[in-house]
Design a protein around this motif. Sequence first.
Motif, PDB file in Angstrom:
ATOM      1  N   THR A   1      -2.298   3.066   1.481  1.00  0.00           N
ATOM      2  CA  THR A   1      -2.370   2.192   2.648  1.00  0.00           C
ATOM      3  C   THR A   1      -1.361   2.647   3.683  1.00  0.00           C
ATOM      4  N   LEU A   2      -1.820   2.766   4.929  1.00  0.00           N
ATOM      5  CA  LEU A   2      -0.932   3.101   6.034  1.00  0.00           C
ATOM      6  C   LEU A   2      -0.570   1.831   6.790  1.00  0.00           C
ATOM      7  N   VAL A   3       0.698   1.657   7.062  1.00  0.00           N
ATOM      8  CA  VAL A   3       1.176   0.549   7.887  1.00  0.00           C
ATOM      9  C   VAL A   3       1.409   1.109   9.284  1.00  0.00           C
ATOM     10  N   LYS A   4       0.580   0.648  10.260  1.00  0.00           N
ATOM     11  CA  LYS A   4       0.613   1.186  11.605  1.00  0.00           C
ATOM     12  C   LYS A   4       1.048   0.117  12.596  1.00  0.00           C
ATOM     13  N   SER A   5       1.677   0.557  13.671  1.00  0.00           N
ATOM     14  CA  SER A   5       2.081  -0.378  14.719  1.00  0.00           C
ATOM     15  C   SER A   5       0.865  -0.725  15.573  1.00  0.00           C
ATOM     16  N   ALA A   6       0.765  -2.016  15.918  1.00  0.00           N
ATOM     17  CA  ALA A   6      -0.333  -2.500  16.752  1.00  0.00           C
ATOM     18  C   ALA A   6       0.239  -3.094  18.030  1.00  0.00           C
ATOM     19  N   GLN A   7      -0.612  -3.717  18.811  1.00  0.00           N
ATOM     20  CA  GLN A   7      -0.171  -4.284  20.077  1.00  0.00           C
ATOM     21  C   GLN A   7       0.711  -5.506  19.854  1.00  0.00           C
ATOM     22  N   ARG A   8       1.600  -5.752  20.830  1.00  0.00           N
ATOM     23  CA  ARG A   8       2.487  -6.937  20.854  1.00  0.00           C
ATOM     24  C   ARG A   8       3.390  -7.001  19.627  1.00  0.00           C
ATOM     25  N   GLY A   9       3.835  -5.825  19.147  1.00  0.00           N
ATOM     26  CA  GLY A   9       4.780  -5.791  18.054  1.00  0.00           C
ATOM     27  C   GLY A   9       4.215  -6.083  16.683  1.00  0.00           C
ATOM     28  N   ARG A  10       2.906  -6.222  16.577  1.00  0.00           N
ATOM     29  CA  ARG A  10       2.304  -6.497  15.278  1.00  0.00           C
ATOM     30  C   ARG A  10       2.048  -5.190  14.533  1.00  0.00           C
ATOM     31  N   VAL A  11       1.754  -5.324  13.250  1.00  0.00           N
ATOM     32  CA  VAL A  11       1.413  -4.167  12.426  1.00  0.00           C
ATOM     33  C   VAL A  11       0.064  -4.416  11.781  1.00  0.00           C
ATOM     34  N   GLU A  12      -0.607  -3.331  11.433  1.00  0.00           N
ATOM     35  CA  GLU A  12      -1.882  -3.431  10.740  1.00  0.00           C
ATOM     36  C   GLU A  12      -1.887  -2.468   9.565  1.00  0.00           C
ATOM     37  N   ARG A  13      -2.621  -2.824   8.530  1.00  0.00           N
ATOM     38  CA  ARG A  13      -2.689  -2.034   7.313  1.00  0.00           C
ATOM     39  C   ARG A  13      -4.069  -1.380   7.241  1.00  0.00           C
ATOM     40  N   VAL A  14      -4.066  -0.064   7.034  1.00  0.00           N
ATOM     41  CA  VAL A  14      -5.304   0.702   7.018  1.00  0.00           C
ATOM     42  C   VAL A  14      -5.365   1.483   5.714  1.00  0.00           C
ATOM     43  N   ALA A  15      -6.442   1.307   4.958  1.00  0.00           N
ATOM     44  CA  ALA A  15      -6.630   2.036   3.705  1.00  0.00           C
ATOM     45  C   ALA A  15      -7.113   3.455   4.001  1.00  0.00           C
ATOM     46  N   VAL A  16      -6.577   4.439   3.276  1.00  0.00           N
ATOM     47  CA  VAL A  16      -6.969   5.840   3.437  1.00  0.00           C
ATOM     48  C   VAL A  16      -7.254   6.422   2.055  1.00  0.00           C
ATOM     49  N   ASP A  17      -7.758   7.633   2.055  1.00  0.00           N
ATOM     50  CA  ASP A  17      -8.102   8.318   0.816  1.00  0.00           C
ATOM     51  C   ASP A  17      -6.821   8.688   0.060  1.00  0.00           C
ATOM     52  N   PRO A  18      -6.590   8.155  -1.151  1.00  0.00           N
ATOM     53  CA  PRO A  18      -5.353   8.483  -1.880  1.00  0.00           C
ATOM     54  C   PRO A  18      -5.326   9.913  -2.396  1.00  0.00           C
ATOM     55  N   LEU A  19      -6.497  10.583  -2.459  1.00  0.00           N
ATOM     56  CA  LEU A  19      -6.537  11.953  -2.959  1.00  0.00           C
ATOM     57  C   LEU A  19      -6.181  12.980  -1.887  1.00  0.00           C
TER      58      LEU A  19
ATOM     59  N   ALA B   1      -0.151   3.239  -4.552  1.00  0.00           N
ATOM     60  CA  ALA B   1      -0.136   2.698  -5.917  1.00  0.00           C
ATOM     61  C   ALA B   1      -0.720   3.772  -6.818  1.00  0.00           C
ATOM     62  N   GLU B   2      -0.007   4.101  -7.901  1.00  0.00           N
ATOM     63  CA  GLU B   2      -0.438   5.166  -8.801  1.00  0.00           C
ATOM     64  C   GLU B   2      -0.222   4.727 -10.247  1.00  0.00           C
ATOM     65  N   PRO B   3      -1.172   5.047 -11.135  1.00  0.00           N
ATOM     66  CA  PRO B   3      -1.010   4.728 -12.569  1.00  0.00           C
ATOM     67  C   PRO B   3      -0.112   5.744 -13.269  1.00  0.00           C
ATOM     68  N   SER B   4       1.087   5.923 -12.755  1.00  0.00           N
ATOM     69  CA  SER B   4       2.008   6.926 -13.291  1.00  0.00           C
ATOM     70  C   SER B   4       2.905   6.298 -14.348  1.00  0.00           C
ATOM     71  N   PRO B   5       3.151   7.005 -15.478  1.00  0.00           N
ATOM     72  CA  PRO B   5       4.064   6.460 -16.504  1.00  0.00           C
ATOM     73  C   PRO B   5       5.463   6.206 -15.955  1.00  0.00           C
ATOM     74  N   LEU B   6       5.878   6.989 -14.966  1.00  0.00           N
ATOM     75  CA  LEU B   6       7.204   6.791 -14.393  1.00  0.00           C
ATOM     76  C   LEU B   6       7.350   5.432 -13.724  1.00  0.00           C
ATOM     77  N   LEU B   7       6.225   4.902 -13.198  1.00  0.00           N
ATOM     78  CA  LEU B   7       6.254   3.661 -12.427  1.00  0.00           C
ATOM     79  C   LEU B   7       5.815   2.452 -13.233  1.00  0.00           C
ATOM     80  N   ALA B   8       5.424   2.652 -14.503  1.00  0.00           N
ATOM     81  CA  ALA B   8       4.751   1.602 -15.266  1.00  0.00           C
ATOM     82  C   ALA B   8       5.618   0.370 -15.482  1.00  0.00           C
ATOM     83  N   ASP B   9       6.926   0.518 -15.522  1.00  0.00           N
ATOM     84  CA  ASP B   9       7.795  -0.619 -15.841  1.00  0.00           C
ATOM     85  C   ASP B   9       8.592  -1.115 -14.650  1.00  0.00           C
ATOM     86  N   GLY B  10       8.065  -0.914 -13.444  1.00  0.00           N
ATOM     87  CA  GLY B  10       8.695  -1.519 -12.286  1.00  0.00           C
ATOM     88  C   GLY B  10       9.534  -0.597 -11.443  1.00  0.00           C
TER      89      GLY B  10
END
Length: 600
Positions: free
Chosen positions: A102-120, A137-146
């Motif tokens: 997900t990309l967090v992009k700046s929008a008009q009037r100081g707002r932000v918008e979230r745009v999904a992109v290809d994770p590959l 977000a990735e199903p990586s063993p390194l990240l599995a416990d927080g």
Amino acid sequence: MSAAAGLQAATVKHPDVMAPVVSLVDELRELVRSGGRDDLDARLGMVRARLSDTRVRLVVVGEPQAGMSTLVNSMVGTPVSATDGKPSVPVIVEYGPAPTATLVKSAQRGRVERVAVDPLNPGPALTALGVLRAEFAEPSPLLADGLVVMDAPGAATHESAAWSMIAAADVVLYAADAAAELTEAQLDYLRRVEQVCPSVVCVLTKIDRNPHWSLTQRRNRALLDGAGLNFAVAPVSALLHRQAEETGDQQRDIESGIPQLIDHLHDYVVAQADSVAVAAAVRDIALVTDQLAVTLRAEADTLRDPRRRAEITQRLAAARAEADQLRQRTATWQVTLVDGSSELSADIEHDLRHRLRTLVREAEAEIARTDPARKWSDFATELDARICEAVEENFVMAHYRAVELAEQVAAKFPPDNRTPPLPELRLTNPGDVLEPVQPLETLESAKSSVGQQALSALRGSYGGILMVGLATSLLGMSLVNWYSAGAGVLLGVNALWDDRRNRKQRRQSEAKVAVARLADDVIFQVGKESRNRLRTLQRVLRDHYTEIAAEVGRTAEEALRAAEETGLRYGDHRELRITEIDAGLRTLAGIRERAERLAY
């Protein structure tokens, strides 16, 4: 099984353990707000956010091209950070059952918008206009416990974002290239990082490219110890780790150093997340209580003894006068900096042109002595090496001249204001700067073939036979006779030698033009890089000393105003205010004492 799988048994921060520390932070924030210290309140807000988040945040930082993004991709097990050398944005990676981006992009009037992109294939999207950060977000063993991995971009345009990530981190990985030891500027940066996040690991990257990385590791260890920084130094190679994952070679994986780094994070960060977080928070609490206590004690001393107030006011007035003198000297040091920068830039450019002009003259002399077509490729290789050497010496000269300029500017200030860490002007690899330069052109006028030489000889001999044959025919001899044949041989040989000489001269002229064009390309490319580095140096010195002048003036004015207003503000209620200050100091001491007990 990957070494990261060992993290699945680890624990993260427990809310029950964090709750007492959060309570102390909230109590301290009330005192800070009542004292009007918004800066300390903001710092405590970051501490509270870090304690309230049960995850363990790991931030990877470093200078550009140090291998941060490659290290993140290697640890996570998938390409989430751009590694093409282009400026990117902050990247945050946490655990998820399926890959998402997900990309967090700046929008008009100081707002932000979230745009999904290809994770590959997120690379192109990370450099798009208006992108603030990328969340994966990735199903990586390194990240599995927080564990949350964050890649802070190394570009100067994202410096504020990087420091915000460091302030919210539980551990910082500082990536440094194994090709060179830590510089004074890097050590100064690590000191600043350690003040914000005390849990730091110095990661030595690209050991596969540097066979002598162990010497760099030992040297960095000594430099860190000398700077009072007790950081681990972990050598790694993301390339060897990727090759080991592809081939299943466990020995190569061990040589990469990635499993050892992950084990270190497991044993000293994730498994001890509670104690690390509490220790960091206690350190911040102690720092805030000390700063607030100093302000309160100064105010109490002023209220208790009017003579003391007069002494403090007099001292602060002297400080303000010194600040005024600094402001008056602003024009002087700025003139020194601007004039010195202009002279430095002109001298460095002249030195570069002089070195390359000398090389061109030597190359032209060598071309005039020989036929350039014989060993043109060897000549080009030798010329490239000499150009690299000249460029490297030019940047070394620029570095030492820059140090002299910094000392000249520093002399305009009081002696206790030290010169800031200067950007490195010397080149570690001149080939990187010269990479856009086109190689030496090939010669169009190659040596003539045997057939061409024979044709030139025949053209010359034909003229000789015809000329002498016509003259001897008047004597009744045939057109082709001994005299005309001899003349044809002589003129044919002469025509052959003239053709060879003319071709050689054309090759020599063409070679000299090629060398001149190469020198022009080098001057254009290297001059641009040199000017960019010198402008960076000028900005560093300008910002540093401007900040000193402004900070001294601002501090003196604020302290003097507070001291002068203290007596007028409370008047006959001085004793009541003193009682309030003493109670506040006791409360601060109690908060600090309780915080230190929690750290054990």
